[in-house]
Write a protein that holds these residues in place. Sequence first.
Motif, mmCIF file in Angstrom:
data_model
loop_
_atom_site.group_PDB
_atom_site.id
_atom_site.type_symbol
_atom_site.label_atom_id
_atom_site.label_comp_id
_atom_site.label_asym_id
_atom_site.label_seq_id
_atom_site.Cartn_x
_atom_site.Cartn_y
_atom_site.Cartn_z
ATOM 1 N N ARG A 101 10.118 -5.412 -1.965
ATOM 2 C CA ARG A 101 9.715 -4.261 -3.502
ATOM 3 C C ARG A 101 10.482 -3.403 -4.090
ATOM 4 O O ARG A 101 10.396 -2.807 -4.909
ATOM 5 C CB ARG A 101 8.123 -3.477 -2.567
ATOM 6 C CG ARG A 101 7.749 -3.769 -1.730
ATOM 7 C CD ARG A 101 6.222 -4.132 -2.708
ATOM 8 N NE ARG A 101 5.078 -4.671 -2.129
ATOM 9 C CZ ARG A 101 3.987 -5.289 -2.621
ATOM 10 N NH1 ARG A 101 4.387 -5.844 -3.378
ATOM 11 N NH2 ARG A 101 2.935 -5.649 -1.794
ATOM 12 N N GLY A 162 10.870 2.443 -10.068
ATOM 13 C CA GLY A 162 9.699 3.026 -10.582
ATOM 14 C C GLY A 162 8.273 2.573 -10.173
ATOM 15 O O GLY A 162 7.201 3.168 -10.527
ATOM 16 N N GLN A 163 7.848 1.553 -9.847
ATOM 17 C CA GLN A 163 7.200 0.421 -9.713
ATOM 18 C C GLN A 163 6.103 0.621 -8.867
ATOM 19 O O GLN A 163 5.284 0.548 -8.598
ATOM 20 C CB GLN A 163 7.503 -1.048 -9.673
ATOM 21 C CG GLN A 163 5.892 -1.778 -10.415
ATOM 22 C CD GLN A 163 6.923 -3.321 -10.312
ATOM 23 O OE1 GLN A 163 7.996 -3.884 -9.866
ATOM 24 N NE2 GLN A 163 5.937 -4.546 -10.396
ATOM 25 N N TYR A 164 6.402 1.648 -7.856
ATOM 26 C CA TYR A 164 5.784 1.725 -6.446
ATOM 27 C C TYR A 164 5.638 3.361 -6.271
ATOM 28 O O TYR A 164 7.361 3.677 -5.786
ATOM 29 C CB TYR A 164 6.102 0.336 -5.011
ATOM 30 C CG TYR A 164 5.619 -0.663 -5.674
ATOM 31 C CD1 TYR A 164 5.082 -1.299 -5.257
ATOM 32 C CD2 TYR A 164 6.981 -1.183 -6.230
ATOM 33 C CE1 TYR A 164 4.518 -2.401 -6.723
ATOM 34 C CE2 TYR A 164 6.920 -2.713 -6.404
ATOM 35 C CZ TYR A 164 5.321 -3.272 -5.838
ATOM 36 O OH TYR A 164 5.483 -4.708 -6.665
ATOM 37 N N SER A 165 4.901 4.244 -6.041
ATOM 38 C CA SER A 165 4.706 5.229 -5.859
ATOM 39 C C SER A 165 5.287 5.630 -4.673
ATOM 40 O O SER A 165 6.097 7.146 -4.124
ATOM 41 C CB SER A 165 3.626 5.887 -6.054
ATOM 42 O OG SER A 165 3.001 5.553 -5.484
ATOM 43 N N TRP A 166 5.140 4.712 -3.524
ATOM 44 C CA TRP A 166 6.077 5.479 -2.330
ATOM 45 C C TRP A 166 7.510 4.862 -1.784
ATOM 46 O O TRP A 166 7.796 5.139 -0.560
ATOM 47 C CB TRP A 166 5.068 4.266 -1.717
ATOM 48 C CG TRP A 166 5.050 2.637 -1.181
ATOM 49 C CD1 TRP A 166 6.212 2.534 -0.457
ATOM 50 C CD2 TRP A 166 4.555 2.000 -1.867
ATOM 51 N NE1 TRP A 166 5.958 1.178 -0.416
ATOM 52 C CE2 TRP A 166 5.002 0.928 -1.552
ATOM 53 C CE3 TRP A 166 3.702 1.871 -2.896
ATOM 54 C CZ2 TRP A 166 4.434 -0.769 -1.482
ATOM 55 C CZ3 TRP A 166 2.718 1.409 -3.181
ATOM 56 C CH2 TRP A 166 3.440 -0.154 -2.671
ATOM 57 N N GLU A 168 11.256 5.473 -3.860
ATOM 58 C CA GLU A 168 11.962 6.162 -4.003
ATOM 59 C C GLU A 168 13.659 5.528 -4.373
ATOM 60 O O GLU A 168 14.577 5.131 -3.196
ATOM 61 C CB GLU A 168 12.523 7.443 -3.960
ATOM 62 C CG GLU A 168 13.199 8.256 -5.106
ATOM 63 C CD GLU A 168 13.624 9.543 -4.474
ATOM 64 O OE1 GLU A 168 12.248 10.500 -5.186
ATOM 65 O OE2 GLU A 168 14.158 10.312 -3.690
ATOM 66 N N PRO A 182 1.870 3.091 1.682
ATOM 67 C CA PRO A 182 1.117 3.594 0.843
ATOM 68 C C PRO A 182 -0.519 3.729 0.572
ATOM 69 O O PRO A 182 -0.498 3.315 2.095
ATOM 70 C CB PRO A 182 1.929 1.778 -0.365
ATOM 71 C CG PRO A 182 1.933 0.943 1.273
ATOM 72 C CD PRO A 182 2.324 2.047 2.243
ATOM 73 N N GLU A 186 -3.025 1.408 -3.400
ATOM 74 C CA GLU A 186 -1.642 1.904 -4.188
ATOM 75 C C GLU A 186 -1.185 0.564 -4.304
ATOM 76 O O GLU A 186 -0.017 -0.597 -4.577
ATOM 77 C CB GLU A 186 -0.587 2.038 -3.896
ATOM 78 C CG GLU A 186 -1.252 3.973 -4.407
ATOM 79 C CD GLU A 186 0.411 4.865 -3.727
ATOM 80 O OE1 GLU A 186 0.696 5.738 -4.238
ATOM 81 O OE2 GLU A 186 -0.263 4.928 -1.691
#
Length: 202
Positions: A101, A162-166, A168, A182, A186
Motif C-alpha cells: 500500500r 497519499g493514496q490511502y488516508s490511513w 502517511e 482503515p 476506505e
Amino acid sequence: MARYIGPKSKIARRFGEAIFGPDKVLESKAYPPGQHGPNQRRNKTSEYGLQLKEKQKAKYTYGILERQFRTLFKKANSSKGVTGEVLLQLLECRLDNVVYRLGIAPTRSAARQLVSHKHITVNGSVVNIASYSVRPGDIVGVREKSKSLEVVSNSLASHRGGQYSWLEWDSAALSGKFLNRPERTEIPENIKEQLIVELYSK
C-alpha cells in the motif's frame, strides 16, 4: 513459508478481476479459463458456491492460504465490531500488505519477498515475517542498505503518494506511518465480506 505459486492469470480470469494487479492476459481474454471458457454456459451458482468464491478471492488477493485465513477469521469473530469489516482490517494490517500500500513494492507478492529477505523495518528494527500485524503508530520503512534496490525505486517512482488516508508517507526517509485501521469504505478491494462470514458461520 506457505504461499500460492501457481498461474495467476488463470485465477484472475476465473474471478473476472485483476486481483493480482494489471494483467494483459485478462484484458485480451475476458472469459473463464479452459477450452470451453469463451462459450461456457452461465449456470446459476449456488449460495454456497458464491460464498466459497468470495472467500477464495479474498485469499488470493491478500496472498494467504486457508489456515492463516481461518485463524484471522476466528480473531475477527472474537473481536468487537462487524466481523467481516474487522477481517478486512486485519488483512490490511499485515506487513506485506502495508508495504504494498505504501508503494514500496509493485505487488503484494513482491512486498512479501522484500519482507522475507529482510529489506523492511518496523520502528527501526528489521522484521521478516510477512504476516506481522502492524499497529497504529508503527513506522514501516526500507532498511538503509536496501534503499538503492531497483525494485523499490521503480515501484516508488510509479506510485502516487497519499493514496490511502490511513497511511502517511515520508519520501525523504522512505518510510510510512500506519495511522489507524482503515474503515471499510476506505478499503478499495472488491470483496463481499458478508458472504465469507456466512460461509464460516455454517
